[in-house]
Design a protein around this motif. Sequence first.
Motif, mmCIF file in Angstrom:
data_model
loop_
_atom_site.group_PDB
_atom_site.id
_atom_site.type_symbol
_atom_site.label_atom_id
_atom_site.label_comp_id
_atom_site.label_asym_id
_atom_site.label_seq_id
_atom_site.Cartn_x
_atom_site.Cartn_y
_atom_site.Cartn_z
ATOM 1 N N HIS A 83 4.476 1.082 2.031
ATOM 2 C CA HIS A 83 4.567 -0.023 2.983
ATOM 3 C C HIS A 83 4.864 -1.304 2.212
ATOM 4 O O HIS A 83 4.302 -1.535 1.140
ATOM 5 C CB HIS A 83 3.234 -0.161 3.724
ATOM 6 C CG HIS A 83 3.227 -1.185 4.794
ATOM 7 N ND1 HIS A 83 2.915 -2.519 4.551
ATOM 8 C CD2 HIS A 83 3.475 -1.088 6.119
ATOM 9 C CE1 HIS A 83 2.977 -3.185 5.690
ATOM 10 N NE2 HIS A 83 3.311 -2.348 6.656
ATOM 11 N N TYR B 137 6.941 -0.369 7.128
ATOM 12 C CA TYR B 137 7.282 0.958 6.624
ATOM 13 C C TYR B 137 8.786 1.083 6.493
ATOM 14 O O TYR B 137 9.541 0.473 7.229
ATOM 15 C CB TYR B 137 6.764 2.046 7.566
ATOM 16 C CG TYR B 137 5.260 2.094 7.665
ATOM 17 C CD1 TYR B 137 4.494 2.540 6.596
ATOM 18 C CD2 TYR B 137 4.601 1.695 8.818
ATOM 19 C CE1 TYR B 137 3.113 2.586 6.677
ATOM 20 C CE2 TYR B 137 3.223 1.734 8.916
ATOM 21 C CZ TYR B 137 2.479 2.185 7.842
ATOM 22 O OH TYR B 137 1.117 2.224 7.924
ATOM 23 N N VAL C 155 -0.695 10.494 5.269
ATOM 24 C CA VAL C 155 -0.735 10.613 6.724
ATOM 25 C C VAL C 155 -0.611 12.091 7.099
ATOM 26 O O VAL C 155 0.204 12.813 6.521
ATOM 27 C CB VAL C 155 0.418 9.801 7.370
ATOM 28 C CG1 VAL C 155 0.388 9.886 8.880
ATOM 29 C CG2 VAL C 155 0.374 8.352 6.910
ATOM 30 N N TRP D 103 0.825 -1.201 0.000
ATOM 31 C CA TRP D 103 0.000 0.000 0.000
ATOM 32 C C TRP D 103 0.857 1.247 0.000
ATOM 33 O O TRP D 103 2.045 1.205 0.299
ATOM 34 C CB TRP D 103 -0.988 0.041 1.151
ATOM 35 C CG TRP D 103 -0.461 0.230 2.560
ATOM 36 C CD1 TRP D 103 0.110 1.368 3.100
ATOM 37 C CD2 TRP D 103 -0.509 -0.713 3.625
ATOM 38 N NE1 TRP D 103 0.416 1.166 4.416
ATOM 39 C CE2 TRP D 103 0.051 -0.105 4.770
ATOM 40 C CE3 TRP D 103 -0.973 -2.011 3.735
ATOM 41 C CZ2 TRP D 103 0.153 -0.744 5.999
ATOM 42 C CZ3 TRP D 103 -0.862 -2.656 4.947
ATOM 43 C CH2 TRP D 103 -0.312 -2.025 6.057
ATOM 44 N N TRP D 104 0.212 2.342 -0.388
ATOM 45 C CA TRP D 104 0.752 3.672 -0.120
ATOM 46 C C TRP D 104 -0.337 4.413 0.636
ATOM 47 O O TRP D 104 -1.513 4.073 0.539
ATOM 48 C CB TRP D 104 1.220 4.410 -1.370
ATOM 49 C CG TRP D 104 0.202 4.693 -2.437
ATOM 50 C CD1 TRP D 104 0.040 3.997 -3.615
ATOM 51 C CD2 TRP D 104 -0.775 5.743 -2.468
ATOM 52 N NE1 TRP D 104 -0.976 4.548 -4.358
ATOM 53 C CE2 TRP D 104 -1.504 5.632 -3.672
ATOM 54 C CE3 TRP D 104 -1.122 6.776 -1.596
ATOM 55 C CZ2 TRP D 104 -2.531 6.498 -4.031
ATOM 56 C CZ3 TRP D 104 -2.160 7.635 -1.948
ATOM 57 C CH2 TRP D 104 -2.849 7.505 -3.146
ATOM 58 N N GLU D 105 0.082 5.409 1.418
ATOM 59 C CA GLU D 105 -0.891 6.116 2.248
ATOM 60 C C GLU D 105 -0.535 7.581 2.412
ATOM 61 O O GLU D 105 0.620 7.978 2.218
ATOM 62 C CB GLU D 105 -1.028 5.451 3.612
ATOM 63 C CG GLU D 105 0.212 5.444 4.457
ATOM 64 C CD GLU D 105 0.084 4.567 5.704
ATOM 65 O OE1 GLU D 105 -0.841 3.745 5.806
ATOM 66 O OE2 GLU D 105 0.941 4.719 6.587
ATOM 67 N N TYR E 170 -5.695 8.607 4.222
ATOM 68 C CA TYR E 170 -6.127 7.779 3.093
ATOM 69 C C TYR E 170 -5.108 6.667 2.872
ATOM 70 O O TYR E 170 -3.903 6.891 3.027
ATOM 71 C CB TYR E 170 -6.241 8.623 1.811
ATOM 72 C CG TYR E 170 -6.649 7.815 0.613
ATOM 73 C CD1 TYR E 170 -7.986 7.553 0.366
ATOM 74 C CD2 TYR E 170 -5.690 7.292 -0.249
ATOM 75 C CE1 TYR E 170 -8.365 6.776 -0.723
ATOM 76 C CE2 TYR E 170 -6.059 6.513 -1.332
ATOM 77 C CZ TYR E 170 -7.391 6.265 -1.569
ATOM 78 O OH TYR E 170 -7.763 5.490 -2.633
ATOM 79 N N ARG E 171 -5.588 5.490 2.483
ATOM 80 C CA ARG E 171 -4.689 4.387 2.131
ATOM 81 C C ARG E 171 -5.164 3.755 0.823
ATOM 82 O O ARG E 171 -6.331 3.411 0.671
ATOM 83 C CB ARG E 171 -4.660 3.321 3.221
ATOM 84 C CG ARG E 171 -3.783 2.116 2.842
ATOM 85 C CD ARG E 171 -3.661 1.108 3.955
ATOM 86 N NE ARG E 171 -2.879 1.687 5.043
ATOM 87 C CZ ARG E 171 -3.051 1.365 6.325
ATOM 88 N NH1 ARG E 171 -3.958 0.479 6.676
ATOM 89 N NH2 ARG E 171 -2.300 1.928 7.252
ATOM 90 N N ARG E 172 -4.217 3.576 -0.099
ATOM 91 C CA ARG E 172 -4.485 2.879 -1.364
ATOM 92 C C ARG E 172 -3.838 1.507 -1.267
ATOM 93 O O ARG E 172 -2.612 1.364 -1.293
ATOM 94 C CB ARG E 172 -3.901 3.678 -2.528
ATOM 95 C CG ARG E 172 -3.887 2.964 -3.883
ATOM 96 C CD ARG E 172 -5.263 2.553 -4.364
ATOM 97 N NE ARG E 172 -5.338 2.442 -5.800
ATOM 98 C CZ ARG E 172 -5.026 1.348 -6.506
ATOM 99 N NH1 ARG E 172 -4.614 0.253 -5.890
ATOM 100 N NH2 ARG E 172 -5.136 1.354 -7.813
ATOM 101 N N LEU F 12 -4.003 8.606 9.923
ATOM 102 C CA LEU F 12 -4.216 8.082 8.580
ATOM 103 C C LEU F 12 -5.328 8.875 7.901
ATOM 104 O O LEU F 12 -6.456 8.931 8.391
ATOM 105 C CB LEU F 12 -4.584 6.599 8.627
ATOM 106 C CG LEU F 12 -4.827 5.919 7.275
ATOM 107 C CD1 LEU F 12 -3.570 5.944 6.412
ATOM 108 C CD2 LEU F 12 -5.324 4.492 7.479
#
Length: 124
Positions: free
Chosen positions: A80, A86, A38, A34-36, A46-48, A44
């Motif tokens: 991540h 991370y 912060v 994922w990428w996010e 947003y998380r893709r 958090l």
Amino acid sequence: ADVIDVSISGKPGDYRFSVTVSSPDTGCAQYADWWEVVSADGRLVYRRVLLHSHSGEQPFTRSGGPVDVQADEVVIVRGHMNGTGYGGSGLKGSVSSDFAITDIAGDFGADLAQQDPLPTGCAF
């Protein structure tokens, strides 16, 4: 996983982030999952979730949203890796200013790794 570029479109509270990640993907055993986005205080935003390895496509870009931030709100975009967590470089900035490479402390927002949404597996 290193986040090496971000481009943003949309409007305040409803942005779409296109994030470029460079990662040492080898397949489902090791891949950026994922990428996010912060907030500066470690929340958090947003998380893709990434559903498979991109071992044959490096670096790769994936988009996601809506990302609920304001134009002048400073955020960190980071990646991540499944298995190792991370690490690597991220980008820090805001929609109204440029994003720059930033070193992220290893313990910054570490608890976010348990927060939904999370990957449910690796397709390939």
